[in-house]
Design a protein around this motif. Structure first.
Motif, PDB file in Angstrom:
ATOM      1  N   HIS A  45      22.472  17.662 -22.731  1.00 33.40           N
ATOM      2  CA  HIS A  45      22.143  19.022 -23.163  1.00 33.40           C
ATOM      3  C   HIS A  45      21.701  19.933 -22.021  1.00 33.40           C
ATOM      4  CE1 HIS A  45      22.529  18.026 -27.431  1.00 33.40           C
ATOM      5  NE2 HIS A  45      21.932  16.890 -27.147  1.00 33.40           N
ATOM      6  N   GLY A  46      21.747  19.437 -20.791  1.00 37.60           N
ATOM      7  CA  GLY A  46      21.375  20.273 -19.658  1.00 37.60           C
ATOM      8  C   GLY A  46      19.929  20.714 -19.674  1.00 37.60           C
ATOM      9  N   VAL A  47      19.044  19.832 -20.100  1.00 39.68           N
ATOM     10  CA  VAL A  47      17.623  20.166 -20.192  1.00 39.68           C
ATOM     11  C   VAL A  47      17.020  20.208 -18.788  1.00 39.68           C
ATOM     12  CG1 VAL A  47      15.381  19.484 -21.136  1.00 39.68           C
ATOM     13  CG2 VAL A  47      17.477  19.082 -22.459  1.00 39.68           C
ATOM     14  N   ILE A  48      16.288  21.254 -18.482  1.00 38.35           N
ATOM     15  CA  ILE A  48      15.630  21.335 -17.179  1.00 38.35           C
ATOM     16  C   ILE A  48      14.468  20.343 -17.146  1.00 38.35           C
ATOM     17  CG2 ILE A  48      16.299  23.725 -16.781  1.00 38.35           C
ATOM     18  CD1 ILE A  48      13.472  24.563 -17.627  1.00 38.35           C
ATOM     19  N   TYR A  49      14.116  19.891 -15.927  1.00 38.22           N
ATOM     20  CA  TYR A  49      13.011  18.934 -15.809  1.00 38.22           C
ATOM     21  C   TYR A  49      12.316  19.114 -14.470  1.00 38.22           C
ATOM     22  CZ  TYR A  49      16.525  16.199 -13.205  1.00 38.22           C
ATOM     23  OH  TYR A  49      17.490  15.790 -12.314  1.00 38.22           O
ATOM     24  N   ASN A  50      11.096  18.605 -14.393  1.00 40.78           N
ATOM     25  CA  ASN A  50      10.276  18.701 -13.194  1.00 40.78           C
ATOM     26  C   ASN A  50      10.997  18.028 -12.025  1.00 40.78           C
ATOM     27  OD1 ASN A  50       8.229  18.400 -11.182  1.00 40.78           O
ATOM     28  ND2 ASN A  50       6.645  18.370 -12.759  1.00 40.78           N
ATOM     29  N   PRO A  51      11.207  18.721 -10.907  1.00 42.79           N
ATOM     30  CA  PRO A  51      11.942  18.134  -9.777  1.00 42.79           C
ATOM     31  C   PRO A  51      11.256  16.908  -9.190  1.00 42.79           C
ATOM     32  CG  PRO A  51      10.899  20.206  -9.132  1.00 42.79           C
ATOM     33  CD  PRO A  51      10.793  20.111 -10.619  1.00 42.79           C
ATOM     34  N   LEU A  52       9.982  16.704  -9.469  1.00 42.96           N
ATOM     35  CA  LEU A  52       9.297  15.513  -8.979  1.00 42.96           C
ATOM     36  C   LEU A  52       9.908  14.232  -9.548  1.00 42.96           C
ATOM     37  CD1 LEU A  52       5.577  16.694  -9.124  1.00 42.96           C
ATOM     38  CD2 LEU A  52       6.922  16.266  -7.065  1.00 42.96           C
ATOM     39  N   HIS A  53      10.542  14.330 -10.718  1.00 43.25           N
ATOM     40  CA  HIS A  53      11.204  13.152 -11.285  1.00 43.25           C
ATOM     41  C   HIS A  53      12.297  12.637 -10.347  1.00 43.25           C
ATOM     42  CE1 HIS A  53       9.109  13.034 -15.062  1.00 43.25           C
ATOM     43  NE2 HIS A  53       9.516  14.237 -15.440  1.00 43.25           N
ATOM     44  N   ASP A  54      12.943  13.530  -9.620  1.00 42.47           N
ATOM     45  CA  ASP A  54      13.998  13.122  -8.689  1.00 42.47           C
ATOM     46  C   ASP A  54      13.440  12.532  -7.402  1.00 42.47           C
ATOM     47  OD1 ASP A  54      16.073  13.894 -10.374  1.00 42.47           O
ATOM     48  OD2 ASP A  54      16.165  15.935  -9.554  1.00 42.47           O
ATOM     49  N   ARG A  55      12.138  12.590  -7.243  1.00 40.97           N
ATOM     50  CA  ARG A  55      11.502  12.063  -6.027  1.00 40.97           C
ATOM     51  C   ARG A  55      10.711  10.795  -6.314  1.00 40.97           C
ATOM     52  NH1 ARG A  55       8.697  17.547  -4.236  1.00 40.97           N
ATOM     53  NH2 ARG A  55       7.276  16.055  -3.208  1.00 40.97           N
ATOM     54  N   TYR A  70       8.821  10.072  -9.072  1.00 42.09           N
ATOM     55  CA  TYR A  70       7.674  10.183  -9.975  1.00 42.09           C
ATOM     56  C   TYR A  70       8.171  10.054 -11.419  1.00 42.09           C
ATOM     57  CZ  TYR A  70       5.013  11.998  -5.986  1.00 42.09           C
ATOM     58  OH  TYR A  70       4.392  12.157  -4.767  1.00 42.09           O
ATOM     59  N   ALA A  71       8.079   8.856 -11.964  1.00 44.83           N
ATOM     60  CA  ALA A  71       8.583   8.637 -13.324  1.00 44.83           C
ATOM     61  C   ALA A  71       7.678   9.289 -14.361  1.00 44.83           C
ATOM     62  CB  ALA A  71       8.697   7.139 -13.593  1.00 44.83           C
ATOM     63  N   SER A  72       6.366   9.257 -14.123  1.00 45.73           N
ATOM     64  CA  SER A  72       5.384   9.871 -15.005  1.00 45.73           C
ATOM     65  C   SER A  72       4.483  10.731 -14.134  1.00 45.73           C
ATOM     66  CB  SER A  72       4.568   8.800 -15.736  1.00 45.73           C
ATOM     67  OG  SER A  72       3.587   9.381 -16.569  1.00 45.73           O
ATOM     68  N   ILE A  73       4.352  11.997 -14.489  1.00 45.53           N
ATOM     69  CA  ILE A  73       3.692  12.948 -13.595  1.00 45.53           C
ATOM     70  C   ILE A  73       2.386  13.438 -14.208  1.00 45.53           C
ATOM     71  CG2 ILE A  73       3.943  15.111 -12.323  1.00 45.53           C
ATOM     72  CD1 ILE A  73       7.032  14.730 -12.749  1.00 45.53           C
ATOM     73  N   GLY A  74       1.302  13.198 -13.470  1.00 46.16           N
ATOM     74  CA  GLY A  74      -0.006  13.679 -13.891  1.00 46.16           C
ATOM     75  C   GLY A  74      -0.644  14.489 -12.787  1.00 46.16           C
ATOM     76  N   ASP A  75      -1.941  14.294 -12.594  1.00 46.54           N
ATOM     77  CA  ASP A  75      -2.650  15.004 -11.541  1.00 46.54           C
ATOM     78  C   ASP A  75      -2.206  14.507 -10.165  1.00 46.54           C
ATOM     79  OD1 ASP A  75      -4.348  16.703 -13.113  1.00 46.54           O
ATOM     80  OD2 ASP A  75      -5.486  14.919 -13.666  1.00 46.54           O
ATOM     81  N   GLU A  76      -2.103  15.423  -9.225  1.00 48.63           N
ATOM     82  CA  GLU A  76      -1.623  15.066  -7.882  1.00 48.63           C
ATOM     83  C   GLU A  76      -2.435  13.954  -7.231  1.00 48.63           C
ATOM     84  OE1 GLU A  76      -0.333  17.283  -3.705  1.00 48.63           O
ATOM     85  OE2 GLU A  76      -1.492  18.373  -5.218  1.00 48.63           O
ATOM     86  N   PRO A  77      -3.788  13.976  -7.287  1.00 53.74           N
ATOM     87  CA  PRO A  77      -4.541  12.920  -6.607  1.00 53.74           C
ATOM     88  C   PRO A  77      -4.402  11.543  -7.263  1.00 53.74           C
ATOM     89  CG  PRO A  77      -5.927  14.842  -7.042  1.00 53.74           C
ATOM     90  CD  PRO A  77      -4.685  15.000  -7.853  1.00 53.74           C
ATOM     91  N   LEU A  78      -3.902  11.515  -8.487  1.00 50.92           N
ATOM     92  CA  LEU A  78      -3.860  10.264  -9.244  1.00 50.92           C
ATOM     93  C   LEU A  78      -2.445   9.822  -9.595  1.00 50.92           C
ATOM     94  CD1 LEU A  78      -6.874  11.028 -11.599  1.00 50.92           C
ATOM     95  CD2 LEU A  78      -6.789   9.214  -9.891  1.00 50.92           C
ATOM     96  N   THR A 119       1.469   8.682  -8.043  1.00 51.97           N
ATOM     97  CA  THR A 119       2.323   8.292  -6.920  1.00 51.97           C
ATOM     98  C   THR A 119       3.719   7.966  -7.448  1.00 51.97           C
ATOM     99  OG1 THR A 119       1.729   5.955  -7.116  1.00 51.97           O
ATOM    100  CG2 THR A 119       0.376   7.315  -5.647  1.00 51.97           C
ATOM    101  N   PRO A 120       4.719   7.972  -6.581  1.00 50.61           N
ATOM    102  CA  PRO A 120       6.041   7.511  -7.008  1.00 50.61           C
ATOM    103  C   PRO A 120       5.990   6.025  -7.348  1.00 50.61           C
ATOM    104  CG  PRO A 120       6.148   8.705  -4.916  1.00 50.61           C
ATOM    105  CD  PRO A 120       4.697   8.428  -5.181  1.00 50.61           C
ATOM    106  N   ILE A 121       6.981   5.565  -8.091  1.00 50.07           N
ATOM    107  CA  ILE A 121       7.067   4.136  -8.397  1.00 50.07           C
ATOM    108  C   ILE A 121       8.208   3.523  -7.602  1.00 50.07           C
ATOM    109  CG2 ILE A 121       6.084   4.427 -10.704  1.00 50.07           C
ATOM    110  CD1 ILE A 121       8.956   4.025 -11.810  1.00 50.07           C
ATOM    111  N   ALA A 122       8.092   2.221  -7.371  1.00 55.55           N
ATOM    112  CA  ALA A 122       9.147   1.479  -6.682  1.00 55.55           C
ATOM    113  C   ALA A 122      10.121   0.922  -7.715  1.00 55.55           C
ATOM    114  CB  ALA A 122       8.540   0.350  -5.867  1.00 55.55           C
ATOM    115  N   GLU A 123      11.299   0.571  -7.274  1.00 58.34           N
ATOM    116  CA  GLU A 123      12.296   0.010  -8.173  1.00 58.34           C
ATOM    117  C   GLU A 123      11.742  -1.238  -8.853  1.00 58.34           C
ATOM    118  OE1 GLU A 123      16.944  -1.560  -8.115  1.00 58.34           O
ATOM    119  OE2 GLU A 123      16.037  -0.708  -6.312  1.00 58.34           O
ATOM    120  N   GLY A 124      11.880  -1.287 -10.164  1.00 66.26           N
ATOM    121  CA  GLY A 124      11.400  -2.430 -10.930  1.00 66.26           C
ATOM    122  C   GLY A 124       9.985  -2.293 -11.442  1.00 66.26           C
ATOM    123  N   GLU A 125       9.257  -1.279 -10.982  1.00 67.49           N
ATOM    124  CA  GLU A 125       7.893  -1.092 -11.460  1.00 67.49           C
ATOM    125  C   GLU A 125       7.891  -0.468 -12.854  1.00 67.49           C
ATOM    126  OE1 GLU A 125       4.369  -0.505  -8.408  1.00 67.49           O
ATOM    127  OE2 GLU A 125       5.802   1.135  -8.256  1.00 67.49           O
TER     128      GLU A 125
END
Length: 246
Positions: A199-209, A211-219, A221-227
């Motif tokens: 459906h071409g839904v826009i999403y937070n660009p951090l997901h492409d970097r 960040y599977a789940s995005i919360g507060d910046e200090p808390l 981090t990105p996840i590694a493959e398999g996490e």
């Protein structure tokens, strides 16, 4: 039972639902059908809570592009003052794209990350993470739900996100007796992203970097493959939830 006495807003006085029956009915249903039921049966006092993660955007897309209830469902966003800059920019992008009825709530007595640190101490999330979440999320959420006269609120949680969510129902009651609706409960991460791509839904660009789940910046981090999908939240703290959904 979801009974009259469990609801405090005046408009909910005649609302009564059998939660067991609803959860049986919704098992296997498409999230659109669950949301369609919600906007029909709860025309007043329905709120979407959103951190503008990808799952939240699926719900927003269904509500604002597909179902289009009138008046639109308010979207409650918590400005914790500690979001990524990318998240705040994306919130504005989504507001403009969907013409969101966006309601932003935050801690009432400070208006910046620096002011927060000056009042409550530097890096409060390290010294007292429970107080940090109470100040930035739990209290603003409860205040927002109360001021919006919320009868039912919609979340973007899925069962496969964490072990603590594995048995999450489609509908449940929060501590205040409000109905909490989880339309994506049975969906997987793969299904969410398939919907986004279709459906071409826009999403937070951090997901492409990463960040599977995005919360507060200090808390966060990105996840590694398999996490685990939420492994990047509160890394090393032994936490899986901020307290909103406990």
């Amino acid at each position: 039972m979801f009974s009259k006495t469990m609801l405090t807003p005046p408009m909910a006085a005649s609302v009564s639902f059998d939660l067991d029956a609803l959860n049986q009915r919704f098992e296997g249903a498409h999230p659109r059908d669950i949301l369609a039921w919600a906007v029909t049966e709860i025309p007043q006092g329905l709120v979407q809570t959103s951190a503008f993660n990808v799952d939240d955007m699926v719900i927003t897309d269904l509500l604002y592009r597909d179902l289009r209830p009138n008046p639109p469902v308010p979207v409650l966003f918590l400005d914790t003052l500690h979001h990524f800059a990318e998240t705040l920019a994306f919130v504005q992008q989504a507001k403009e794209k969907y013409s969101l009825d966006l309601r932003t709530y935050k801690i009432p007595d400070v208006d910046s990350r620096e002011a927060f640190a000056a009042r409550y101490g530097d890096k409060l999330w390290e010294t007292n993470v429970e107080q940090f979440h109470h100040l930035t999320k739990i209290e603003p959420l409860q205040r927002g739900l109360a001021e919006l006269h919320t009868v039912a609120w919609i979340t973007g949680r899925r069962r496969d996100q964490a072990l603590t969510r594995a048995n999450m129902p489609y509908v449940e009651l929060d501590k205040e007796g409000r109905l909490k609706i989880n339309p994506l409960a049975a969906w997987t991460r793969k299904q969410t992203w398939a919907y986004v791509m279709e459906h071409g839904v826009i999403y937070n660009p951090l997901h492409d970097r990463g960040y599977a789940s995005i919360g507060d910046e200090p808390l966060t981090t990105p996840i590694a493959e398999g996490e685990d999908e939420r492994a990047g939240r509160w890394r090393g703290m032994g936490k899986t939830e901020c307290g909103i959904h406990i």
